[in-house]
Design a protein around this motif. Structure first.
Motif, PDB file in Angstrom:
ATOM      1  N   UNK A 167     -20.481  28.870  46.233  1.00 25.94           N
ATOM      2  CA  UNK A 167     -20.314  29.627  47.492  1.00 25.94           C
ATOM      3  C   UNK A 167     -21.761  29.818  48.016  1.00 25.94           C
ATOM      4  N   UNK A 168     -22.046  29.729  49.299  1.00 33.66           N
ATOM      5  CA  UNK A 168     -23.403  30.145  49.799  1.00 33.66           C
ATOM      6  C   UNK A 168     -23.776  31.485  49.295  1.00 33.66           C
ATOM      7  N   UNK A 169     -24.991  31.717  49.246  1.00 33.94           N
ATOM      8  CA  UNK A 169     -25.647  33.014  48.836  1.00 33.94           C
ATOM      9  C   UNK A 169     -25.364  33.992  50.076  1.00 33.94           C
ATOM     10  N   UNK A 170     -25.287  35.316  49.503  1.00 37.89           N
ATOM     11  CA  UNK A 170     -24.691  36.214  50.527  1.00 37.89           C
ATOM     12  C   UNK A 170     -25.705  37.468  50.354  1.00 37.89           C
ATOM     13  N   UNK A 171     -25.833  38.770  51.233  1.00 40.92           N
ATOM     14  CA  UNK A 171     -26.545  39.857  51.163  1.00 40.92           C
ATOM     15  C   UNK A 171     -25.372  41.078  50.449  1.00 40.92           C
ATOM     16  N   UNK A 172     -24.194  41.030  51.130  1.00 40.93           N
ATOM     17  CA  UNK A 172     -23.332  41.936  50.465  1.00 40.93           C
ATOM     18  C   UNK A 172     -22.034  41.131  50.275  1.00 40.93           C
ATOM     19  N   UNK A 173     -21.704  41.149  49.038  1.00 44.63           N
ATOM     20  CA  UNK A 173     -20.413  40.246  48.610  1.00 44.63           C
ATOM     21  C   UNK A 173     -19.285  41.347  48.955  1.00 44.63           C
ATOM     22  N   UNK A 174     -18.417  41.052  49.549  1.00 37.20           N
ATOM     23  CA  UNK A 174     -17.109  41.945  49.787  1.00 37.20           C
ATOM     24  C   UNK A 174     -15.655  41.231  49.890  1.00 37.20           C
ATOM     25  N   UNK A 175     -14.583  42.078  50.014  1.00 39.72           N
ATOM     26  CA  UNK A 175     -13.216  41.415  50.598  1.00 39.72           C
ATOM     27  C   UNK A 175     -12.714  40.511  49.841  1.00 39.72           C
ATOM     28  N   UNK A 187     -13.177  36.136  50.948  1.00 39.82           N
ATOM     29  CA  UNK A 187     -14.371  36.930  50.856  1.00 39.82           C
ATOM     30  C   UNK A 187     -15.156  36.926  51.887  1.00 39.82           C
ATOM     31  N   UNK A 188     -16.217  37.821  51.661  1.00 40.01           N
ATOM     32  CA  UNK A 188     -17.377  37.755  52.956  1.00 40.01           C
ATOM     33  C   UNK A 188     -18.617  38.263  52.588  1.00 40.01           C
ATOM     34  N   UNK A 189     -19.503  37.972  53.420  1.00 46.59           N
ATOM     35  CA  UNK A 189     -20.992  38.814  53.301  1.00 46.59           C
ATOM     36  C   UNK A 189     -20.789  39.895  54.505  1.00 46.59           C
ATOM     37  N   UNK A 190     -20.651  40.918  54.158  1.00 45.17           N
ATOM     38  CA  UNK A 190     -20.610  42.076  55.006  1.00 45.17           C
ATOM     39  C   UNK A 190     -21.173  41.851  56.367  1.00 45.17           C
ATOM     40  N   UNK A 191     -22.517  41.508  56.169  1.00 47.07           N
ATOM     41  CA  UNK A 191     -23.416  41.541  57.136  1.00 47.07           C
ATOM     42  C   UNK A 191     -23.294  40.514  58.297  1.00 47.07           C
ATOM     43  N   UNK A 192     -22.344  39.557  57.667  1.00 43.50           N
ATOM     44  CA  UNK A 192     -21.928  38.524  59.021  1.00 43.50           C
ATOM     45  C   UNK A 192     -20.970  39.013  59.799  1.00 43.50           C
ATOM     46  N   UNK A 193     -20.057  39.973  59.579  1.00 44.94           N
ATOM     47  CA  UNK A 193     -18.979  40.412  60.159  1.00 44.94           C
ATOM     48  C   UNK A 193     -18.079  39.393  60.304  1.00 44.94           C
ATOM     49  N   UNK A 194     -17.893  38.604  59.252  1.00 47.10           N
ATOM     50  CA  UNK A 194     -16.758  37.532  59.349  1.00 47.10           C
ATOM     51  C   UNK A 194     -16.272  37.431  57.943  1.00 47.10           C
ATOM     52  N   UNK A 215     -12.889  37.200  62.337  1.00 43.45           N
ATOM     53  CA  UNK A 215     -14.241  37.692  62.476  1.00 43.45           C
ATOM     54  C   UNK A 215     -13.584  39.343  63.359  1.00 43.45           C
ATOM     55  N   UNK A 216     -14.654  40.080  62.920  1.00 42.15           N
ATOM     56  CA  UNK A 216     -14.604  41.518  63.542  1.00 42.15           C
ATOM     57  C   UNK A 216     -14.429  41.452  65.123  1.00 42.15           C
ATOM     58  N   UNK A 217     -13.606  42.298  65.600  1.00 45.81           N
ATOM     59  CA  UNK A 217     -13.362  42.508  67.055  1.00 45.81           C
ATOM     60  C   UNK A 217     -14.436  43.568  67.752  1.00 45.81           C
ATOM     61  N   UNK A 218     -14.950  44.273  66.892  1.00 46.50           N
ATOM     62  CA  UNK A 218     -15.535  45.582  67.432  1.00 46.50           C
ATOM     63  C   UNK A 218     -17.000  45.337  66.703  1.00 46.50           C
ATOM     64  N   UNK A 222     -17.549  46.438  60.029  1.00 45.96           N
ATOM     65  CA  UNK A 222     -18.440  45.756  59.297  1.00 45.96           C
ATOM     66  C   UNK A 222     -17.314  45.373  58.012  1.00 45.96           C
ATOM     67  N   UNK A 223     -16.763  44.132  57.748  1.00 44.05           N
ATOM     68  CA  UNK A 223     -15.646  44.164  56.590  1.00 44.05           C
ATOM     69  C   UNK A 223     -16.217  44.519  55.205  1.00 44.05           C
ATOM     70  N   UNK A 224     -15.290  45.425  54.714  1.00 41.38           N
ATOM     71  CA  UNK A 224     -15.533  45.767  53.289  1.00 41.38           C
ATOM     72  C   UNK A 224     -14.476  45.228  52.545  1.00 41.38           C
ATOM     73  N   UNK A 225     -13.840  46.048  51.761  1.00 38.04           N
ATOM     74  CA  UNK A 225     -12.876  45.665  50.811  1.00 38.04           C
ATOM     75  C   UNK A 225     -11.509  45.347  51.444  1.00 38.04           C
TER      76      UNK A 225
END
Length: 319
Positions: A167-175, A187-194, A215-218, A222-225
């Motif tokens: 998978x692509x490299x991320x800054x903060x792996x979550x979800x 899964x997500x990279x939190x900093x992408x908000x997707x 995708x976050x609507x606000x 920031x998407x976490x767990x």
């Protein structure tokens, strides 16, 4: 070592309504805590389990008990999984380790299984959980201020050891969570908000068909767990927005519940009837003024749902 909860919670059972009718309701305070970074919430063996990552502790609480059991650890615990043998697999900062705990969470043994990103000092283990076949899947995060995308996703099993997912490299792996049939990984990279999704094969650790889920609507969310419920819907804690959102299997936002803490971090659905939504929160990154306005940050919040939606995590196969 234990800390006493300030509130006994039996969850309100007086309503008889649909889940849709409950959306936008505030979550109730369940357990007063002051976690710096509460995460990894799970329901297992009649107790709620979670980690305070920055506090380097694993914690467990049985509803109705007068105290929370706390296991101090030698390093920060990003995520963990209960094992078939009764042990707990710990995702410590730079290693996976098996731990043996008694009922009070006293640690009697700690055995390192494998290092993780040993040559990269900027990363640590973050979010993770078992897939539907009992492998541990987790991601890392870049703790450096510049937050470059140098973190990765991994699968660990006794048979194959540690395997990096393509998978692509991320800054903060979550979800991290899995569809009911185990064939889709979220899964997500939190900093992408997707939040992303992909096809996932547990045995080969192969991933494919990477695509957007939601995708976050606000702007402040920031998407976490995340966790998947018994109807295949995804619940996501949204850091900064003080809420947990439910998405249908197509990624459409169904509704949200709110909490009096901006940094909501990880949801879980469990309890004896598998009908209790619970949520960890955090005090990390809150200013003194924000903490004064949100003094319950770091506590656990919850709500009884009108039907059983919990799906217990698969035990890690440590045979």
């Amino acid at each position: 070592m234990a800390s006493a909860p300030s509130l006994d919670t039996s969850f309100d059972t007086s309503f008889n309504t649909s889940l849709d009718a409950l959306f936008n309701a505030p979550l109730e305070l369940v357990l007063t805590q002051s976690a710096t970074l509460g995460e990894g919430l799970q329901w297992h063996d009649g107790r709620w389990w979670w980690t305070d990552i920055e506090g380097a502790t694993l914690q467990a609480w049985r509803p109705g008990d007068a105290a929370t059991s706390v296991c101090p650890l030698p390093d920060r615990l990003g995520s963990f999984a209960h094992c078939r043998s009764g042990r707990v697999l710990l995702g410590l900062s730079k290693r996976l380790a098996f731990s043996t705990l008694d009922d009070a969470l006293a640690l009697s043994s700690l055995e390192t299984v494998t290092p993780v990103d040993a040559a990269e000092p900027r990363t640590r283990i973050n979010d993770g959980r078992t897939d539907r076949r009992g492998h541990f899947v987790f991601g890392t995060m870049n703790e450096a201020k510049e937050r470059r995308t140098i973190a990765s996703f991994y699968q660990f099993s006794m048979r194959h050891g540690l395997r990096r997912l393509a998978l692509p490299a991320v800054a903060i792996a979550n979800s991290l969570c899995f569809s009911l049939d185990g064939r889709t990984m979220y899964f997500c990279d939190t900093l992408t908000r997707r939040i992303q999704q992909c096809a996932y094969d547990a045995e080969s650790a192969q991933v494919s068909d990477l695509r957007l889920f939601a995708e976050m609507d606000q702007a402040q969310a920031w998407p976490d767990g995340s966790t998947i419920d018994a109807e295949g819907c995804l619940w996501n804690a949204q850091w900064g927005a003080g809420r947990v959102a439910r998405y249908d299997p197509e990624g459409r936002l169904m509704g949200v519940f709110t909490a009096p803490a901006a940094h909501t971090s990880c949801p879980a659905i469990g309890g004896p009837g598998l009908d209790q939504l619970m949520l960890t929160t955090a005090r990390q990154e809150l200013s003194r003024e924000a903490l004064a306005a949100q003094p319950l940050s770091g506590s656990l919040f919850g709500l009884r749902l009108p039907r059983a939606l919990g799906v217990p995590d698969t035990l890690f196969d440590d045979r």
